[in-house]
Design a protein around this motif. Sequence first.
Motif, short mmCIF file in Angstrom:
data_model
loop_
_atom_site.label_atom_id
_atom_site.label_comp_id
_atom_site.label_asym_id
_atom_site.label_seq_id
_atom_site.Cartn_x
_atom_site.Cartn_y
_atom_site.Cartn_z
N PRO A 86 -6.38 9.50 -5.51
CA PRO A 86 -7.51 8.99 -4.63
C PRO A 86 -7.57 9.24 -3.08
CG PRO A 86 -5.87 7.29 -4.98
CD PRO A 86 -5.50 8.70 -5.69
N SER A 87 -8.32 10.06 -2.78
CA SER A 87 -8.32 10.66 -1.54
C SER A 87 -9.34 10.27 -0.51
CB SER A 87 -8.34 12.37 -1.79
OG SER A 87 -7.31 12.62 -2.56
N GLY A 88 -8.78 10.17 0.73
CA GLY A 88 -9.84 9.76 2.05
C GLY A 88 -9.15 10.87 3.11
N ASN A 89 -8.03 11.02 3.87
CA ASN A 89 -7.81 11.95 4.68
C ASN A 89 -6.94 13.08 4.13
OD1 ASN A 89 -8.71 11.79 7.47
ND2 ASN A 89 -7.72 9.59 7.75
N PHE A 90 -6.68 12.80 2.86
CA PHE A 90 -5.91 13.99 2.07
C PHE A 90 -4.54 13.94 2.37
CE2 PHE A 90 -9.23 15.83 -0.76
CZ PHE A 90 -10.11 15.12 -0.36
N GLY A 91 -3.60 13.14 3.10
CA GLY A 91 -2.47 13.21 3.50
C GLY A 91 -1.77 13.12 1.87
N ASN A 92 -2.07 12.07 1.11
CA ASN A 92 -1.66 12.02 -0.37
C ASN A 92 -1.37 13.27 -1.07
OD1 ASN A 92 -0.43 10.92 -2.53
ND2 ASN A 92 -1.98 9.12 -2.53
N HIS B 222 -9.46 1.81 -5.09
CA HIS B 222 -8.72 2.92 -4.91
C HIS B 222 -8.26 3.67 -5.86
CE1 HIS B 222 -9.03 0.69 -1.16
NE2 HIS B 222 -9.26 1.85 -0.54
N ALA C 82 -10.56 2.37 2.28
CA ALA C 82 -9.34 3.28 2.84
C ALA C 82 -9.86 4.59 2.71
CB ALA C 82 -7.95 2.93 2.40
N MET C 83 -10.95 5.26 2.11
CA MET C 83 -11.24 6.64 1.65
C MET C 83 -12.62 6.90 2.17
SD MET C 83 -9.23 6.66 -2.16
CE MET C 83 -10.91 7.01 -2.98
N SER D 98 0.82 -0.97 0.02
CA SER D 98 0.16 -0.04 0.01
C SER D 98 0.79 1.30 0.09
CB SER D 98 -0.99 0.02 1.18
OG SER D 98 -0.90 1.38 1.94
N PHE D 99 0.33 2.41 -0.52
CA PHE D 99 1.14 3.57 -0.58
C PHE D 99 1.45 4.02 0.78
CE2 PHE D 99 -0.54 7.80 0.42
CZ PHE D 99 -1.67 7.45 1.07
N LYS D 100 0.93 3.64 1.84
CA LYS D 100 1.18 4.07 3.13
C LYS D 100 2.68 3.59 3.51
CE LYS D 100 -3.23 4.81 4.91
NZ LYS D 100 -4.36 4.72 3.82
N THR E 46 -2.88 3.25 -5.25
CA THR E 46 -2.49 3.23 -4.10
C THR E 46 -2.38 1.90 -3.15
OG1 THR E 46 -4.63 4.15 -3.38
CG2 THR E 46 -2.89 5.75 -3.44
N ASP F 64 -5.33 -1.42 7.06
CA ASP F 64 -4.05 -1.29 6.29
C ASP F 64 -3.17 -0.50 7.12
OD1 ASP F 64 -4.73 -2.73 4.19
OD2 ASP F 64 -5.27 -0.73 3.03
C1 LIG Z 1 -5.10 5.39 2.84
C2 LIG Z 1 -5.21 4.90 1.67
C3 LIG Z 1 -5.80 5.94 0.70
C4 LIG Z 1 -6.13 7.35 1.16
O1 LIG Z 1 -5.23 8.13 1.25
P1 LIG Z 1 -5.29 9.68 1.96
O2 LIG Z 1 -3.92 10.11 2.28
O3 LIG Z 1 -5.76 9.33 3.58
O4 LIG Z 1 -6.22 10.60 1.36
C5 LIG Z 1 -5.98 5.69 -0.62
N1 LIG Z 1 -5.94 4.46 -0.95
C6 LIG Z 1 -5.32 3.38 -0.15
C7 LIG Z 1 -5.18 2.04 -0.62
C8 LIG Z 1 -5.20 3.97 1.29
O5 LIG Z 1 -4.74 2.73 1.95
#
Ligand SMILES: *Cc1c(COP(=O)(O)O)cnc(C)c1O
Length: 460
Positions: free
Chosen positions: A252-258, A374, A307-308, A110-112, A404, A143
Amino acid sequence: MAKAPLLYYSTNLKSPVVSFKEALLKGLAPDGGLYMPERIPTLSTNELNDMARLEYAEVAFTIMRKFLTGEIDDTELSLMAKDAYNFEIPIEPVYDRKFILRLDQGPTASFKDFAARMMGRLMQYFLHKENRNMLILTATSGDTGSAIANAFYGLENIKVVVLFPEKEVTERQRKQMTTLGRNIQIIGIEGKFDDCQAMVKKAFSDPDLTMLNLSSANSINIGRLIPQSFYYVYTYLKLRQQENDKIIFSVPSGNFGNLMGGLLAFHMGIPVEKFVVSTNENDEVPVYLQTGLYHTIVPSKDCISSAMNVGHPSNLARIIALYGGVMNEKGIIVKEPDIRKLRNDLAGVSISDEFTKATIKSAYQQHGILLEPHGAVAWAGLHEYFKISPKSAHASQLSVSLETAHPAKFPAEILETLGIDPPLPESMKGLDEKNESWISMKNDYTAFKEYLSNSYNHKY
Ligand SMILES: *Cc1c(COP(=O)(O)O)cnc(C)c1O
């Protein structure tokens, strides 16, 4: 000539500015705000030209050191970057100048991994230097926990405890955490994610546990944000054809850290035509960009790009700050940002689950590319943007959509839509056969607290 150190302020503007080290080890500012650099370092044309020839780890080093201004010795920082980024970063051509950036080759696919691995090494450096220890406590719905556990695995001066809801993670997600051991302890809670989160929060504010030196390593840490700017710079430099070539990124955004990482790269000097902010049905940010009115979505909607599923992104306060505004921790805009400028740089698009699945299908059938939910949201978002702004669809326009996670992390959705079982990436091979070890606990804070005090106290 010595450079003035870059300091970090809180988005709530009520805490003193601090060094990078302090911002990293504190996580959240005392006033509840998020740390931001007082200025964004710039990359000159010459620096960008030089960087175009560099390996990923060297690009990472070059950028990171600008945010540290002397807080870490160059040789050490360079070694940290090499150690953190020991995997591939494939840029997959699709058609014309449209690409998929695959951020899924790290240890947890995962991109994390990009953020967590660098943050872990930065924390270890500062703790080791001061002969201090830290206990990272984190709750996960899947994740984040595995990315943190793998990123901190084997590091000195840091121990990690991850709480997960025993019945709510997939077997593969669990195995990515429970097969590590050493400095990583995994605890399955008989409860839901929210219960795990509540226990972690309680531990942080429990005066009896202060001697454990707890830290959270969650996505609001500035140490996770800066490393998310590296791949934007790297990708742009690999793909540009001339110096002023402009790029579109779909994120692709959820918490917008990316996205925030992308904005850092942009404000450092990468010529970006537009960031397409691609969300699932949790569309509070696209709506905000359209109307100028911000409303959180409570509870957040349950979409397949799980995750979003975020109804109030924690990094939004940083984006607002970058554009001159102030948003408090409740999501209230205290001072308006320059919305005209925000709209100029960002375009918001929300993608339904149905459209996400249709995109997984069409991307595979038309181009032979395998996307998971995602990445499919981002790819769909990019093409929705092309409809709004037809000139951007031109064959000569450089565009990159971020993927991601690895499709093998979401086998059910892929099997359902395409009828194929995505092959496991190298990092996940053999996982199914590894031995697991974790502790099971009731949803009971007293028992958890007792466990922490007994197991970790004597080690500090
Ligand atoms: C965490 C996550 C996201 C969202 O990233 P943010 O930085 O929270 O916007 C998107 N895709 C995957 C697979 C993630 O694990």
